[in-house]
Write an enzyme that holds these catalytic residues in place. Structure first.
Site, short mmCIF file in Angstrom:
data_model
loop_
_atom_site.label_atom_id
_atom_site.label_comp_id
_atom_site.label_asym_id
_atom_site.label_seq_id
_atom_site.Cartn_x
_atom_site.Cartn_y
_atom_site.Cartn_z
N GLU A 320 10.50 82.72 28.47
CA GLU A 320 10.46 82.23 27.08
C GLU A 320 9.29 82.89 26.36
O GLU A 320 8.45 82.21 25.75
CB GLU A 320 10.29 80.71 27.06
N CYS A 416 12.46 69.65 25.03
CA CYS A 416 11.24 69.77 24.23
C CYS A 416 11.54 69.92 22.75
O CYS A 416 10.81 69.43 21.90
CB CYS A 416 10.38 70.93 24.72
#
Lengths: 653, 653
Positions: A320, A416
Site C-alpha cells: 500500500e 480502516c
C-alpha cells in the site's frame, strides 16, 4: 495590513454546515453512515465481513468467552467510530447516539488493564507479549486512535471519561518508552500516535505528552534501527507471515532516516502522511525550522511527483505504498481512501503552519475526488482502493489487479477506510477556515455559518454557493468586531480567472493576491457582503511528460472536480476513445443525477473496430475513427450504477 | 498433385545448419552455452545462483554427504542439458563432450533407485513421500525431461544407457499409475511427461508408453479432481507455502476439464503449451478428431487473443500465467522464455498434424523474437521474463515489476529457461522441414543442407540466404529421386508480396498458394534452383483495438523481426516519442551491430518537455513536439548494451 504566519482552526461547535454539496454528506454521515457502521462493528451487516471489534472488547473485559477476531489493530474501528460520533455530537446533539457511545466508552474502560494498557489483541491472545512487535502489531497506532476519539468526544460532549482512559493509556506508554535507561527506545510501525499526542497535548496541556511525542519522533531513524533489533529478538518471526521474515525495510515505516532528514515520501502511504502530519503539528508547536523544512520538502515531493490527479497517493498495492517519482499507473493504482484522508490532515496542518493556497488546493482536490469516491452515494458501500482506470474483467482475472474492486464493498475485514471517511466528513467544518491574530483564511467554499475570533472580537461568516457546480460564492459577514482585519479568500490554483466584489464594488485582485489568497484588508461592518466569482471552465489536463502512464492522454477537470468516463454512458472499450481537445465541451447541470451534478459532454472520435476480424495484429491502416459524443461524470460518482469500465485519462487528438 | 495431410520431421543428423543467422547461434550454443551451462550445473559460475543439481545427484547416489539444494524439480536442469548435448552430438561429434555426458549418465544411473524411481528431492529429503504431491512437486515433470534427454542422447549417439534408465523409470511410473484399481489415478501438476512419452513411444514402439500417455491425458479433468483429493489427504499442506494453502485451482494446471473440452488457454503458460503439444502428438498418433479440434481451438485462442506480438505468452508473473483475452500488458508482461519455446513445440506438432502456414508463422515469430531475446549475445546471460516495455527504475522500485529484470542474469535458482534455449537451438535443424509421402514443407528459411526421403527416394536441399536481413532465398535441389513431388514453400503471413522462380522461370503463385504455402509440383531434377523473393518492407503494426495496452500505439516489424526502441539509441523518456507513420522508415544493414543487423530509423516527434517546471498537472497546451529521428533495433538484441529504457509499442501520429 501585514499578514502573519501560523493560524489555528475553529472550534467545530462553531461551524454549522448548511444545505448544499457537503450538507448532504454531513447528513448522510449522521443519519446513515454512523448508524450503519455501528451495525458493522456489531457484526450485524449481512453479506459483509464481520468486524469482531466490539466482541473483542467484551472478551478483553472478561464479559464474553471466545477468541480474538479480526486483525491485530481491530480496536481502531470502534475508536474511529467514536471519534466521528464526537464530531457529530459537537454540531448535532443526539442523546440516543450519545447513550450508545457512552456505553461503548464504559466497555472500553472495562477492557482497560489495571496499568492503563488497552489492546484487545494482546490482552486476549498474547498477554505476555506486549511491545514485542512494534514493527507490525500497531499497539501505538491503536492508542493513537483511542486518543483522537477521546479528544473528539471530550470536545463534542464535554465528557471526560474517554479522555481519562486515553490519558491513563498514554501515561502508561510514557512509563514504558522514553530516554531513561530502563525504558524502551521504540516507536510505532504504523504512525498515528504522534499526531494524536499533539492533539492530546493541545487539549490537556500536560508537557508529558509533548515530551513523549518528541521522544517517539526523534527516535525514528536512529541507528541501530529499533525495528531490526526487535526483529532479531523475535528470532525474525513475522506476525503477518506466520514464520521467519526477511530483515525489515526501514524506509517502509519511514524509519530509515531521522525525520528531519527525510526528503522523499516513501513506504506505506497512510503511515507516511500520518507521520508528516505529526511533524507539521510539532513544527507548529515548537517552531523547529528543520522540521518545517522537512515537511515542505516532503509535501513538494508528494504533490509534484507522487500524487494522482484525484489527490490520491500510493502507486502500488504491494505494501500500500509509494513507489518512485512520476510512477502513477492508473489501472493498478492503490490510492487508498485513508491515504487521501491522511494527505488532507497533512495539508490542514501545513495550512496552520503557513497558510498557502497550494496546501488548500490539494486538500480540496483530495476531498472532492479520491476521498468521497471511497463511499457510495447511499453511504453503505466503500472503496478501500480507488483506481483511475477499471476493466471489471481484469479485477477478476488478472492477479495483479485483484486489489481493485469494480464495485464498492459493504465492509472490509480491514475496515480502516469507512470510519476514516466518517470522521473526516463529520469534522469537515473544522477545515473551512483558519485564523490568526489579524487574518481569516477561507480555504474551502462550503455552505456554512461559522463563528470565530479575530483581534479579540467575534466574527460570524455565512457562505452560500452552489459550489462545486458553479464558482459564484457569497460571503456574508453577519457579525464583526469594530477592528480592521484581513479576509483572505483562496483563489484556487485551477481557476483561470477570479473576481471579487465587496458590497457590489469590484476589488482589484492583482495587488492583493499572494500565495493563493486574495487578502482583503478593511474595517469590516456587519452585513458586508463579499461576492467571489471563480471562473470554472472545463479543462483538458495533461500530466507531466515524465508520467509514462498518462502519455498521450488528458483528464477532464472542471473546478475542483476531476471527471471520468464510465461504460454506462460511453459503452465498452473506453481505450478506443480519443477526445477532441479542439472542441469546447458542454457542462450541464443534471438535477436528476445523484441529487444533481454537472455532466460534461463533447466531441470525440472512437476507433472503428468493424473491420477487425479474429486476429491480434496487422499493418496499420490509419483511419479517422467514428465521430462520437462522450459523456463524463464526476470521478467521485463512479461505480454508483451498473458495474463497468471506467477511466480518468483518455487519449486525445 | 494433391496435398496430403500429416507430415513428419527430419532426422536431426540429416540437417546441417550452415553459416548465417542461425549458424552463429548453433555455434554459440555448442561452443559457449553448453560448456557454460555445464559449469553452472557444477556450481562453478561466480556471482550466479548455484544450481545444486549435480551435487543432488551425487548425494542421491550415496557418493556425497549433504542436504538437497535448490528447487524440488532441480533434476530437470542436467536432463535438459543432456538433451541439448544429444542434439549437438547428432550433428557435431565431440568425443570430449560425449565423455562428460556419459559420466553424467552413469551418475544418473547410480542415483536411480532399485525400483526404477529417480528424483533427488524425494530420495534425499522426503524418501517416504513419493507421489503425495503431484500438484506441486513435479516428479513426472522431471521424469519427462529425463525421457526427452534419453531419446535425444540415443538418437544423437546411438547409446542406450540413458534410454534404459528412462524406460525403467517410465515402467515404474506405469506400475504406479493406471486404470487398474490398485494404481493411482493421478497426473502431473506440471505437464511434460505426456510429450516425452509420445517421443519414447515413437522411438521404442512399446504400446505400454502409449497407454500410459493416454491414461495420464484422459484422467485430467475427471471429477472428483485428483489434485483436490490429494490436497485434502495432505491436510492442505502446500510445498511452496510451507503451510496450509487454499484449495487448488484446477484451471491453473489445465485440469479443470477433460482435455478434449478445453477451449481456452488458461493457467501456467508453460504447462499449458506442453500439454497442448502432447495433445497434438497424441492426435497425430491416434487420429482422435476431438483432440485435434481441441488443439485447433486452443491454438486459435492463444494466437488470436493471448499472444504478444513477439510470439510470447503469459500476461502475469503471478503464477506465470495466462489471464484473459486481449490482456497483454507490456511493462508487466511475463512472456517467459520457456513459454515461447513451448509454443514452438506446439506449433511444430500442429504442423505435423496439418501443415498450415499459420503455425509456422507463429513458430517463426517466437523463434526470432521472444526466444532468442532470452539469451545475451555472449551466450552467458539469460532472461526468464521478456518484457515489452522496461523502465529500469521501475524494476527496482515497483514491487509489481520486480519480476522484470532490465539486464540478463548469469543463472537463475529456477534455471528452466537457459537449458531450454540450448535444447531448442541445438535441435533447430529439426524444425525447418517436414515431409509426407509427396510433399516437402519448408517452414523456416535457414541456411542448411538437409537430406530427406520423398516417394521412396532421397532429396537433398541446400538453402542459402541472408534471411532475416533480406527475403531473397535460394533453394538448390542437390539430389532428387526421379519422381514428381511437391515442394511447399512457406509464404509468411507478414509478407505482402512474394515471387518464386524455378531455374530462372517465374512461377505464377496465385493458383498454387494454399494455407500459407506455395505448392510447386513437378518432376524435379538434380540441380534445380528455386529462388524465392519475399518482400520485406518495414511495417507499422497495430494491435486489435481490444488490446487496451496498445491503444494509440504501433510496433515496428520487418520480416519476422519485431523491433524496439532502446534508450541507448533514443535517449530516455521513450513514452514521449510519437512515430510518424506517414513516413517510410529506412532499413539499413549495420555490419558492426552485434555481428550485423538491420537497423531501422525514421521520423518521429518527441514531446517537448522544456516548458515543464516542477509540477504534475496543468491545462493542455497542444504543441507539435520536436522533430526527432528514431532508431529501432531488433527486439531480440535489446539489453545487450548499457541498462536503459526499452519499448516495443510506441505512440504514433
Amino acid at each position: 495590513m501585514a499578514e502573519q504566519k501560523k493560524s489555528t482552526g475553529l472550534n467545530l461547535k462553531d461551524v454549522a454546515i448548511h444545505e448544499g454539496f457537503w450538507g448532504k454528506y454531513v447528513q448522510l454521515v449522521r443519519n446513515t453512515v454512523i448508524p450503519y457502521q455501528w451495525e458493522a462493528l456489531n457484526d450485524r451487516i449481512p453479506d459483509a465481513e464481520p468486524s469482531h471489534s466490539l466482541r473483542n472488547l467484551r472478551i478483553a473485559a472478561g464479559e464474553e468467552e471466545g477468541q480474538f477476531g479480526g486483525l491485530v489493530f481491530q480496536d481502531t474501528d470502534p475508536y474511529k467510530w467514536l471519534e466521528a460520533v464526537g464530531y457529530s455530537l459537537a454540531v448535532h446533539p443526539d442523546p440516543q447516539l450519545e447513550k450508545v457511545a457512552d456505553e461503548l466508552i464504559d466497555l472500553i474502560g472495562r477492557a482497560q488493564q489495571e496499568d492503563g494498557y488497552i489492546n484487545t489483541y494482546y490482552t486476549v491472545k498474547e498477554p505476555g507479549n506486549r511491545w514485542t512487535n512494534l514493527l507490525e502489531c500497531h499497539e501505538m497506532y491503536c492508542a493513537g486512535h483511542l486518543i483522537e476519539a477521546a479528544v473528539s468526544y471530550y470536545e463534542g460532549t464535554g465528557k471526560r471519561k474517554l479522555l481519562e482512559i486515553a490519558c491513563r493509556f498514554a501515561d502508561y506508554i510514557d512509563s514504558v518508552f522514553g530516554p531513561e535507561p530502563e525504558k524502551l527506545k521504540g516507536y510505532d510501525g504504523h504512525e498515528e500516535i504522534e499526531l494524536a499526542l499533539a492533539k492530546l497535548f493541545k487539549v490537556i496541556g500536560n508537557e508529558r505528552y509533548m515530551r513523549l511525542l518528541t521522544f517517539l519522533m526523534d527516535e525514528r531513524g536512529k541507528k541501530p534501527y529499533y525495528f531490526i533489533e526487535e526483529w532479531k529478538k523475535r528470532g525474525g518471526i513475522s506476525h503477518w507471515q506466520k514464520g521467519v521474515s526477511s530483515e525489515p525495510d526501514m524506509a517502509y515505516n519511514q524509519a530509515h532516516k531521522p525525520v528531519r532528514e527525510q526528503m522523499e515520501a516513501v513506504g506505506h502511504a497512510v503511515r507516511a502522511v500520518y507521520l508528516y502530519t505529526a511533524m507539521a503539528d510539532m513544527a507548529a508547536l515548537t517552531g523547529d525550522e528543520r522540521l518545517s523544512t522537512a515537511c515542505r520538502t516532503l509535501w513538494d515531493n508528494i504533490v509534484n511527483k507522487r500524487m494522482y490527479i484525484t489527490g490520491g497517493i500510493g502507486s502500488t498495492y504491494q505494501g500500500e505504498a509509494f513507489t518512485f517519482d512520476y510512477d502513477l499507473p492508473n489501472d493498478t493504482a492503490y490510492q487508498e481512501t485513508c491515504a487521501s484522508i491522511g494527505l488532507i490532515f497533512f495539508a490542514n496542518r501545513m495550512l496552520k503552519l503557513e497558510p498557502h493556497g497550494k496546501y488548500a488546493d490539494v486538500m480540496e482536490r483530495a476531498l472532492y475526488n479520491s476521498v468521497i469516491s471511497g463511499m457510495a452515494q447511499d453511504g453503505k458501500r466503500f472503496f478501500y482502493v480507488n483506481p483511475l482506470e477499471v476493466l471489471p474483467e481484469a479485477c477478476m482475472k488478472d492477479p495483479g489487479k485483484r486489489h481493485v474492486k469494480p464495485v464498492r464493498q459493504r465492509w472490509y475485514g480491514c475496515a480502516c477506510c469507512p470510519p476514516n471517511i466518517s470522521r473526516l466528513l463529520s469534522s469537515l467544518g473544522g477545515y473551512i477556515y483558519t485564523t490568526n491574530e489579524n487574518t481569516i483564511y477561507t480555504h474551502l467554499y462550503i455552505n456554512a455559518e461559522a463563528k470565530m475570533q479575530i483581534g479579540g472580537g467575534g466574527v460570524t461568516i455565512v457562505q452560500e454557493s452552489s459550489y462545486p457546480w458553479d464558482g459564484e460564492i457569497e460571503l456574508l459577514l453577519k457579525e464583526v468586531p469594530g477592528c480592521e482585519f484581513n479576509l483572505a479568500l483562496r483563489i484556487p490554483g485551477w481557476c483561470p480567472d477570479a473576481q471579487v466584489d465587496v458590497n457590489g464594488e469590484r476589488v482589484d485582485l492583482a495587488p492583493i493576491v499572494h500565495n493563493g489568497y486574495a487578502l482583503i484588508a478593511r474595517t469590516w461592518r456587519t452585513g458586508d457582503a463579499v461576492s467571489l466569482k471563480l471562473k470554472m471552465p472545463v479543462e483538458f489536463i495533461q500530466a507531466n511528460p515524465l508520467v509514462r502512464a498518462d502519455a498521450g492522454k488528458v483528464a477532464i477537470q472542471r473546478g475542483p472536480l476531476i471527471y471520468c468516463l464510465e461504460e454506462a454512458d460511453n459503452g465498452s472499450g473506453l481505450s478506443g476513445i480519443k477526445l477532441d481537445t479542439g472542441c469546447v465541451p458542454e457542462a450541464t447541470f443534471d438535477p436528476s443525477f445523484f441529487g444533481g451534478a454537472v455532466i460534461i459532454s463533447g466531441d470525440a472520435l472512437r476507433d472503428d473496430n468493424s473491420d477487425w476480424t479474429n486476429s491480434l495484429y496487422r499493418p496499420l491502416t490509419v483511419r479517422a475513427g467514428k465521430a462520437f459524443k462522450f459523456k463524463a461524470i464526476p470521478y467521485y460518482l463512479w461505480a454508483n450504477r451498473e458495474m463497468g469500465e471506467m477511466q480518468v485519462w483518455t487519449r486525445y487528438r
